[in-house]
Design a protein around this motif. Sequence first.
Motif, PDB file in Angstrom:
ATOM      1  N   MET A  62      15.506  -0.450  12.146  1.00 37.29           N
ATOM      2  CA  MET A  62      14.774  -0.461  10.883  1.00 37.29           C
ATOM      3  C   MET A  62      13.391  -1.052  11.097  1.00 37.29           C
ATOM      4  O   MET A  62      13.247  -2.226  11.452  1.00 37.29           O
ATOM      5  CB  MET A  62      15.543  -1.283   9.843  1.00 37.29           C
ATOM      6  N   PHE A  63      12.352  -0.242  10.901  1.00 35.12           N
ATOM      7  CA  PHE A  63      10.991  -0.749  10.967  1.00 35.12           C
ATOM      8  C   PHE A  63      10.642  -1.422   9.642  1.00 35.12           C
ATOM      9  O   PHE A  63      10.847  -0.843   8.569  1.00 35.12           O
ATOM     10  CB  PHE A  63       9.989   0.386  11.199  1.00 35.12           C
ATOM     11  N   VAL A  64      10.126  -2.635   9.719  1.00 35.81           N
ATOM     12  CA  VAL A  64       9.525  -3.268   8.559  1.00 35.81           C
ATOM     13  C   VAL A  64       8.059  -2.842   8.537  1.00 35.81           C
ATOM     14  O   VAL A  64       7.345  -3.011   9.530  1.00 35.81           O
ATOM     15  CB  VAL A  64       9.649  -4.799   8.628  1.00 35.81           C
ATOM     16  N   VAL A  65       7.602  -2.267   7.429  1.00 36.14           N
ATOM     17  CA  VAL A  65       6.272  -1.676   7.356  1.00 36.14           C
ATOM     18  C   VAL A  65       5.435  -2.433   6.326  1.00 36.14           C
ATOM     19  O   VAL A  65       5.874  -2.655   5.189  1.00 36.14           O
ATOM     20  CB  VAL A  65       6.350  -0.186   6.973  1.00 36.14           C
ATOM     21  N   ASP A  66       4.231  -2.830   6.734  1.00 38.44           N
ATOM     22  CA  ASP A  66       3.296  -3.507   5.838  1.00 38.44           C
ATOM     23  C   ASP A  66       2.514  -2.443   5.073  1.00 38.44           C
ATOM     24  O   ASP A  66       1.736  -1.689   5.659  1.00 38.44           O
ATOM     25  CB  ASP A  66       2.352  -4.386   6.654  1.00 38.44           C
ATOM     26  N   VAL A  67       2.722  -2.376   3.751  1.00 37.34           N
ATOM     27  CA  VAL A  67       2.032  -1.387   2.919  1.00 37.34           C
ATOM     28  C   VAL A  67       1.126  -2.066   1.893  1.00 37.34           C
ATOM     29  O   VAL A  67       0.807  -1.502   0.845  1.00 37.34           O
ATOM     30  CB  VAL A  67       3.041  -0.454   2.217  1.00 37.34           C
ATOM     31  N   THR A  68       0.690  -3.273   2.208  1.00 40.37           N
ATOM     32  CA  THR A  68      -0.150  -4.040   1.289  1.00 40.37           C
ATOM     33  C   THR A  68      -1.414  -3.262   0.923  1.00 40.37           C
ATOM     34  O   THR A  68      -2.128  -2.748   1.804  1.00 40.37           O
ATOM     35  CB  THR A  68      -0.555  -5.374   1.932  1.00 40.37           C
ATOM     36  N   GLY A  69      -1.671  -3.147  -0.356  1.00 47.05           N
ATOM     37  CA  GLY A  69      -2.895  -2.520  -0.832  1.00 47.05           C
ATOM     38  C   GLY A  69      -2.909  -1.014  -0.823  1.00 47.05           C
ATOM     39  O   GLY A  69      -3.922  -0.407  -1.203  1.00 47.05           O
ATOM     40  N   ILE A  70      -1.820  -0.368  -0.394  1.00 42.90           N
ATOM     41  CA  ILE A  70      -1.798   1.099  -0.358  1.00 42.90           C
ATOM     42  C   ILE A  70      -1.438   1.637  -1.741  1.00 42.90           C
ATOM     43  O   ILE A  70      -0.387   1.300  -2.283  1.00 42.90           O
ATOM     44  CB  ILE A  70      -0.801   1.605   0.693  1.00 42.90           C
ATOM     45  N   PRO A  71      -2.289   2.461  -2.317  1.00 44.60           N
ATOM     46  CA  PRO A  71      -1.994   2.984  -3.651  1.00 44.60           C
ATOM     47  C   PRO A  71      -0.866   4.016  -3.610  1.00 44.60           C
ATOM     48  O   PRO A  71      -0.690   4.727  -2.619  1.00 44.60           O
ATOM     49  CB  PRO A  71      -3.319   3.628  -4.093  1.00 44.60           C
ATOM     50  N   ILE A  72      -0.129   4.113  -4.709  1.00 45.92           N
ATOM     51  CA  ILE A  72       0.971   5.064  -4.833  1.00 45.92           C
ATOM     52  C   ILE A  72       0.486   6.298  -5.598  1.00 45.92           C
ATOM     53  O   ILE A  72      -0.296   6.220  -6.531  1.00 45.92           O
ATOM     54  CB  ILE A  72       2.165   4.433  -5.563  1.00 45.92           C
ATOM     55  N   GLY A  73       0.979   7.459  -5.157  1.00 44.20           N
ATOM     56  CA  GLY A  73       0.624   8.705  -5.826  1.00 44.20           C
ATOM     57  C   GLY A  73      -0.689   9.276  -5.343  1.00 44.20           C
ATOM     58  O   GLY A  73      -1.438   9.878  -6.122  1.00 44.20           O
ATOM     59  N   GLN A  74      -0.955   9.116  -4.049  1.00 44.34           N
ATOM     60  CA  GLN A  74      -2.234   9.588  -3.508  1.00 44.34           C
ATOM     61  C   GLN A  74      -2.020  10.406  -2.247  1.00 44.34           C
ATOM     62  O   GLN A  74      -1.188  10.069  -1.405  1.00 44.34           O
ATOM     63  CB  GLN A  74      -3.144   8.395  -3.206  1.00 44.34           C
ATOM     64  N   GLN A  75      -2.769  11.496  -2.113  1.00 43.22           N
ATOM     65  CA  GLN A  75      -2.784  12.314  -0.902  1.00 43.22           C
ATOM     66  C   GLN A  75      -3.961  11.858  -0.058  1.00 43.22           C
ATOM     67  O   GLN A  75      -5.108  11.892  -0.488  1.00 43.22           O
ATOM     68  CB  GLN A  75      -2.948  13.796  -1.259  1.00 43.22           C
ATOM     69  N   PHE A  76      -3.686  11.426   1.187  1.00 46.42           N
ATOM     70  CA  PHE A  76      -4.740  10.922   2.049  1.00 46.42           C
ATOM     71  C   PHE A  76      -5.289  12.011   2.966  1.00 46.42           C
ATOM     72  O   PHE A  76      -6.465  12.018   3.284  1.00 46.42           O
ATOM     73  CB  PHE A  76      -4.210   9.746   2.875  1.00 46.42           C
ATOM     74  N   PHE A  77      -4.418  12.924   3.400  1.00 46.68           N
ATOM     75  CA  PHE A  77      -4.841  14.050   4.244  1.00 46.68           C
ATOM     76  C   PHE A  77      -4.040  15.281   3.832  1.00 46.68           C
ATOM     77  O   PHE A  77      -2.914  15.169   3.381  1.00 46.68           O
ATOM     78  CB  PHE A  77      -4.609  13.763   5.724  1.00 46.68           C
TER      79      PHE A  77
END
Length: 255
Positions: free
Chosen positions: A240-255
């Motif tokens: 199980m990878f613990v992933v830091d998602v601090t500050g990442i907005p939800i509901g967004q397409q990045f690429f």
Amino acid sequence: MTDGIQINDANGKLQFNGEMQTYALRLTGTAYVESRAIGNTCPTSVLIPTTDTYSNALIALGNGNGYAAAYAGRYNNQRIYATNSAPAGTPFDYYIFERSNLIPATNFGLEVRNANNEITFSSNQRVMSIPTILGNPGLTDGGSPSATYGGRTLAYCQANFAGHTRKGGVLYSNSNGGPLIADGTGPWWRYSQDGKVYGAVVSNNRQTVTTKQISWSDVQVRAQTANQPLPDDVTRDVVMFVVDVTGIPIGQQFF
């Protein structure tokens, strides 16, 4: 001396190698638990809409309102996760990461390429940040490894199905010690089966990830005789990878 770019931390541990692919964020969203039973004893599940467009992706899950989820395979070309009785409508945030060479070049900022001219790092990509990994030890004996990072928002990423199935002893009736009668066709013996899938849960204001067992096939199995051979116990370890998602907005397409 090794060609290309390599970055090590203060302890000499390799952090980045310019010849190796990284995983970068494609898109984020929210999926909701549905009353879709999977396995024999898991009443609800959640679908992550990856389809075949992101067939090589890694998926990180967050939120969940305190309920756990475990990767359970594919359903209609989407990835399905078992939940520990999360009610329908429970939200799970998801983060879809793909290999850096599958994401189009932006021709902006710093780009690192390998000998095949594939992008291995771009300063315009949000690279998956993994502060630690939670392994299997502890889950199989009822423990639950955990990691906390104060002030960060965490998610967890499980690449493969993991869990166990274990057979129990043959069950008899309490009244006379004889075989348990299943129906009117004659005597049948039963044995208990402990079947779990392994997943995780986010808690502590999304600062903690804890691995969890989720019921998958906790049932009684019928055998024709008390001496009928029972299936072998099987365990498939979890990473199980613990992933830091601090500050990442939800509901967004990045690429």
